[in-house]
Write a protein that holds these residues in place. Structure first.
Motif, mmCIF file in Angstrom:
data_model
loop_
_atom_site.group_PDB
_atom_site.id
_atom_site.type_symbol
_atom_site.label_atom_id
_atom_site.label_comp_id
_atom_site.label_asym_id
_atom_site.label_seq_id
_atom_site.Cartn_x
_atom_site.Cartn_y
_atom_site.Cartn_z
ATOM 1 N N MET A 44 -0.712 9.062 4.621
ATOM 2 C CA MET A 44 0.651 9.219 4.106
ATOM 3 C C MET A 44 0.983 10.698 3.963
ATOM 4 O O MET A 44 2.084 11.132 4.310
ATOM 5 C CB MET A 44 0.798 8.502 2.758
ATOM 6 N N ARG A 45 0.045 11.478 3.437
ATOM 7 C CA ARG A 45 0.303 12.912 3.291
ATOM 8 C C ARG A 45 0.515 13.572 4.650
ATOM 9 O O ARG A 45 1.321 14.485 4.790
ATOM 10 C CB ARG A 45 -0.844 13.589 2.536
ATOM 11 N N SER A 46 -0.215 13.060 5.670
ATOM 12 C CA SER A 46 -0.068 13.657 7.008
ATOM 13 C C SER A 46 1.320 13.338 7.594
ATOM 14 O O SER A 46 1.770 14.001 8.523
ATOM 15 C CB SER A 46 -1.165 13.157 7.948
ATOM 16 N N ARG B 149 0.835 -1.198 0.000
ATOM 17 C CA ARG B 149 0.000 0.000 0.000
ATOM 18 C C ARG B 149 0.874 1.254 0.000
ATOM 19 O O ARG B 149 0.564 2.240 -0.669
ATOM 20 C CB ARG B 149 -0.912 -0.013 1.239
ATOM 21 N N GLY B 150 1.985 1.179 0.756
ATOM 22 C CA GLY B 150 2.908 2.310 0.772
ATOM 23 C C GLY B 150 3.459 2.582 -0.619
ATOM 24 O O GLY B 150 3.548 3.725 -1.063
ATOM 25 N N ARG B 151 3.815 1.479 -1.307
ATOM 26 C CA ARG B 151 4.353 1.644 -2.659
ATOM 27 C C ARG B 151 3.303 2.249 -3.594
ATOM 28 O O ARG B 151 3.608 3.053 -4.447
ATOM 29 C CB ARG B 151 4.835 0.293 -3.202
ATOM 30 N N GLU B 152 2.062 1.815 -3.409
ATOM 31 C CA GLU B 152 0.999 2.373 -4.262
ATOM 32 C C GLU B 152 0.891 3.890 -4.083
ATOM 33 O O GLU B 152 0.740 4.631 -5.046
ATOM 34 C CB GLU B 152 -0.346 1.718 -3.929
ATOM 35 N N PHE B 153 0.988 4.323 -2.838
ATOM 36 C CA PHE B 153 0.922 5.763 -2.595
ATOM 37 C C PHE B 153 2.081 6.479 -3.280
ATOM 38 O O PHE B 153 1.914 7.475 -3.989
ATOM 39 C CB PHE B 153 0.938 6.056 -1.094
ATOM 40 N N ILE B 154 3.287 5.925 -3.034
ATOM 41 C CA ILE B 154 4.486 6.580 -3.577
ATOM 42 C C ILE B 154 4.459 6.625 -5.095
ATOM 43 O O ILE B 154 4.865 7.612 -5.709
ATOM 44 C CB ILE B 154 5.752 5.844 -3.052
ATOM 45 N N GLU B 155 3.918 5.551 -5.691
ATOM 46 C CA GLU B 155 3.848 5.535 -7.157
ATOM 47 C C GLU B 155 2.620 6.267 -7.700
ATOM 48 O O GLU B 155 2.376 6.273 -8.896
ATOM 49 C CB GLU B 155 3.875 4.076 -7.646
ATOM 50 N N GLY B 156 1.837 6.877 -6.784
ATOM 51 C CA GLY B 156 0.704 7.679 -7.245
ATOM 52 C C GLY B 156 -0.499 6.869 -7.659
ATOM 53 O O GLY B 156 -1.378 7.358 -8.375
ATOM 54 N N ASP B 157 -0.533 5.581 -7.225
ATOM 55 C CA ASP B 157 -1.646 4.721 -7.637
ATOM 56 C C ASP B 157 -2.804 4.743 -6.653
ATOM 57 O O ASP B 157 -3.764 3.989 -6.804
ATOM 58 C CB ASP B 157 -1.148 3.269 -7.783
ATOM 59 N N LEU B 158 -2.714 5.556 -5.626
ATOM 60 C CA LEU B 158 -3.784 5.591 -4.628
ATOM 61 C C LEU B 158 -4.703 6.776 -4.897
ATOM 62 O O LEU B 158 -4.257 7.846 -5.311
ATOM 63 C CB LEU B 158 -3.200 5.758 -3.232
ATOM 64 N N GLY C 205 -8.256 6.961 2.685
ATOM 65 C CA GLY C 205 -7.726 7.142 4.041
ATOM 66 C C GLY C 205 -6.226 7.007 4.077
ATOM 67 O O GLY C 205 -5.532 7.808 4.717
ATOM 68 N N LEU C 206 -5.695 6.013 3.375
ATOM 69 C CA LEU C 206 -4.259 5.796 3.409
ATOM 70 C C LEU C 206 -3.510 6.971 2.789
ATOM 71 O O LEU C 206 -2.488 7.424 3.310
ATOM 72 C CB LEU C 206 -3.890 4.494 2.675
ATOM 73 N N ALA C 207 -4.041 7.478 1.671
ATOM 74 C CA ALA C 207 -3.379 8.618 1.015
ATOM 75 C C ALA C 207 -3.351 9.804 1.974
ATOM 76 O O ALA C 207 -2.343 10.510 2.078
ATOM 77 C CB ALA C 207 -4.099 8.992 -0.277
#
Lengths: 259, 259, 259, 259, 259
Positions: free
Chosen positions: A138-140, A119-128, A133-135
């Motif tokens: 992560m932004r927070s 899930r972390g990788r998805e955020f970093i790669e912009g796939d979220l 909630g996770l995005a």
């Protein structure tokens, strides 16, 4: 023999952060005239208030009254660019307050999120989805708000590269499991202890900085004691010095310096 | 590979403790006018007496005349909150006495009792009768009285996390046996050497602080020499610097500074 | 796993010892008026002479002119109590001479004899005839006379507690054999190099202090080089900094400071 | 278990050597009056010239302009006795030039030749004809002339005493082979790099000092890089800090300080 | 046992480099008169501009505004000889600007190219056509231009000589493979991060210096994080402190010091 390189996790970075620890030259302060002190306090409050009242997307700053001989004040600035931090650092030095302080230590880093989990990788790669909630979580972490908690604890750390305990020689999956197990301990203290993780590889002498916030310092102690028994700490972590203190409102600078 | 976490012992905490080691600027002291020195002594005595005469449940303070170049004075404050310590630290800095001193080292920690024994765990979990001997003993470790002994020895320490000697990778039971055996040595010196154990994980650069009191310093030396042969020390302990000195009554500050 | 404790050797202690290493602020000295310098020399000689002319059973003191940047003067005081040392330290600070010096390092310890040999244990347990040669020898180690030799060498040391080289994990008998073999080297240099061994566990940052006296410093070098090949050193010793210098008579302080 | 002692090589010693590294207080220098600077230069030249123009059998001295923050000047004195060095050190401190300098580091040692080779032992034991080439060579190492080369490199070093790399636990023959192989590298640079080896066991914090002279500093770099791959270095050597600089004639002190 | 020496790679050297890190004494700066500050800025700009505007084949210089307490200014000079660097260092000290600075750290080294690859060896041995692409590339490493990038990162490093991770005990071919794999990571960041490698064996306390240039500091962080998982780093590298900052034009010194 192998020259094969282990995979680094992808990372995302947010604000650059300067931890600026200063001691007060109390002898000079005690001997200064009231007028000089008044000016120092006035310029100090002005600088600190301007630093702490930036727009939400321009970062944030806080001021901490430190315990022990390692520092009296810690200024923490988070900003979008290193140029911003460089500017803040020099602007403070030009205040009459800074003249009564000595930079004892500092730490230059940037907020960091690692992609050890899928899930972390998805955020970093912009796939979220940005609104998931996770995005938001992560932004927070990358653009953190300073929580309303009394105490602050800061320490830098490394991962070991020793023959028997070499973090950087572990397979990615093993590190991911360690990070997950490590995170679990933190989650037990949700609400009690808030953390900000910053990365400093290439920027300072330690690899990461950990800034913790808590109303009750024994919660920080319990959390870190428990974590120390976790293999990712007991075998792979090297800790730098620890600084602790209490957040204060720039407007209270006068009371702080009155002793 | 395992990411399994060893169990941390439960702990109870009491008063926060500040060890504040200071060197005296003797050159400045020698050159100061009698009037300036008188004022420094007066303000010093006032501060130290007020710090040492708090209510029983509000903590305690002591003043120690140190041996060697690592310090001349050690102020030890025990208080219910970090805010109390922060306040004491800054109030002292504002005295005319502090102007003649330099903070050389300090240690910020909190009195700690560990639940390695079953009885210890019962106390920590509140399962012991408040009036039982053990409960009284445990409370005396968390809210200690300063014993009427001449000498004080202070040092910080860590438990090792090395591949062959990794305290944090030992099973709970093994650590419990070590702690029990280690405690036995201490008990042989009951009456001669009194100890105060404080925990500093997350608060200072070492994990624990040990403060020992004795009339005869060779008792401290014998005790620590014997302990050094104990596996919990010989294999698992890392010691920081040692400070020693002699307690003195704040009212005797004048005589102390007269040389 | 074992929590079994190795046996510590019994020890006997004699005088407490303060090694007080100071650098001279030559710039301040050069700029001081002749009158100020005269007063500093006068007070310095007075203090040093009074310290070095105590009764035989009240200890002794010596003054050493040090080589290199680590110190200019080393004052060594041996006294029956720590209170005596504390008093000497503060009395010196109050002299006009001390104002031109800075404490660079110090070492607080106590003369020590160990009972690794059967005869040593007999002495420590009081089973030896007071007039026997060995008893006289042991007393001369606990209450040493300062030999009439030109050079002094001082260094602190530890015994290692590493997995493969752990002195404190060796059986008593093995340590006793090491100590015996080690002593043999020293005995080869009888007459050339005289030693004073002091214990500092619980009192300073290293476990022992070694003070050597010799007219020819290459004898000290030869002795320590030879010892370094001895397993008790090559495997188990950790050495601190080394200080060397030349003893001088307090009355010659003037000449020393004249450059 | 063995308490057997490895054989130390016999050694011969020549002159005692003081490496005295100083930083210049440029701020004070810049602010001093021309007259004060003139006097400092005059006294400095006088001292340095008198130190560098002693009789051939009374030792020698040199002055080096250092690169980097670790020092501005390095004074190197070689003399027959420690008393000579002690005297030189204090005489320099009394010059007006010294007032503008701070002792940053020093190294106290003595020129040393080791008897690892049979021929070396013959020289040390006095079995060599005084006029033989080897005897002359050995004497030139104990009573060295300062070669006419532009650059000087100085560093202290130890031999390791770790479980796997323990120099002091190697049989004599093995060490002798290492020393021989190590010497071969040095001989390849004959004419380009000249070395002075001094022993410091019992005299300073490192066991040996190495002083190298070369016109082209990349020859020093090539030599030491090559040596680092030699087992006596790659496995058994521990290096201290490195200082480098350029020799200058005391008469040029004025130009040096003019910036 | 073997005394066989591993092969050192051939190297080529170019310009000598001085990294000169300085802190500004802001208290003194703030208290100085406008006239004094004006003179300091004028002399500072003059020196820095003259240093940065040398002929192409005479080296180059740059000025960096540093982040954190470890420095405020870093001056980097590259020149054909150590005498040039020595001269620049002393000339700067004589400016009114230098009086407000303190040398905190420095690094003395020389640009270096290693012959681990066959093509590299051909260049070093002069077997490459001077106009070939590789020859031009190699010369650009020995006589580097300072790229137009905003940020500078500098750190020194060593290769380990530990029993299990001993770089200097690896066969040449193995080291060559490591260097090749390591270089691959760097090449992925071509255009984003530019590097200058300098050798310091025999010249400073670390073996190499790495100077990186980037517009986006997270590129440096990503590059070094990825490299840390490479065996040549994860097993064989030891890193010193890291300094980072932003290049600025000497003409902007005024703005920089205005805070």
């Amino acid at each position: 023999m192998t020259t094969e390189r282990r995979d680094a996790p992808p990372t995302a970075e947010g604000w650059y952060v300067l931890h600026d620890v200063r001691t007060i030259d109390w002898a000079a302060w005690n001997e200064a005239s009231q007028r000089t002190r008044d000016r120092a306090i006035e310029e100090g409050i002005e600088f600190l208030q301007s630093a702490t009242t930036v727009e939400d997307d321009e970062g944030d700053s806080m001021v901490v009254s430190m315990l022990g001989h390692k520092g009296d004040l810690m200024l923490v600035h988070m900003r979008p660019t290193l140029a911003d931090l460089d500017d803040l650092e020099r602007r403070f030095e030009r205040t009459a307050l800074a003249t009564f302080t000595k930079r004892d230590r500092s730490f230059v880093s940037v907020t960091e999120a690692s992609g050890y989990s899928e899930r972390g990788r998805e955020f970093i790669e912009g796939d979220l989805d940005d609104d998931s909630g996770l995005a938001r979580y992560m932004r927070s972490r990358l653009y953190p708000e300073i929580p309303e908690k009394e105490h602050v604890c800061f320490y830098p750390m490394d991962k070991r590269r020793d023959p028997e305990y070499n973090w950087y020689d572990l397979p990615f999956e093993e590190r991911a499991e360690h990070m997950d197990a490590h995170g679990e301990v933190g989650r037990e203290y949700a609400g009690k202890v808030t953390q900000m993780i910053t990365g400093a590889i290439g920027m300072d002498d330690w690899e990461w900085g950990v800034t913790l916030y808590a109303d009750d310092m024994t919660d920080v102690k319990d959390l870190l004691y428990e974590m120390r028994f976790d293999p990712s700490s007991s075998k792979f972590a090297e800790f730098g010095p620890f600084w602790i203190g209490r957040r204060f409102d720039p407007a209270d600078l006068d009371a702080l310096l009155a002793g």
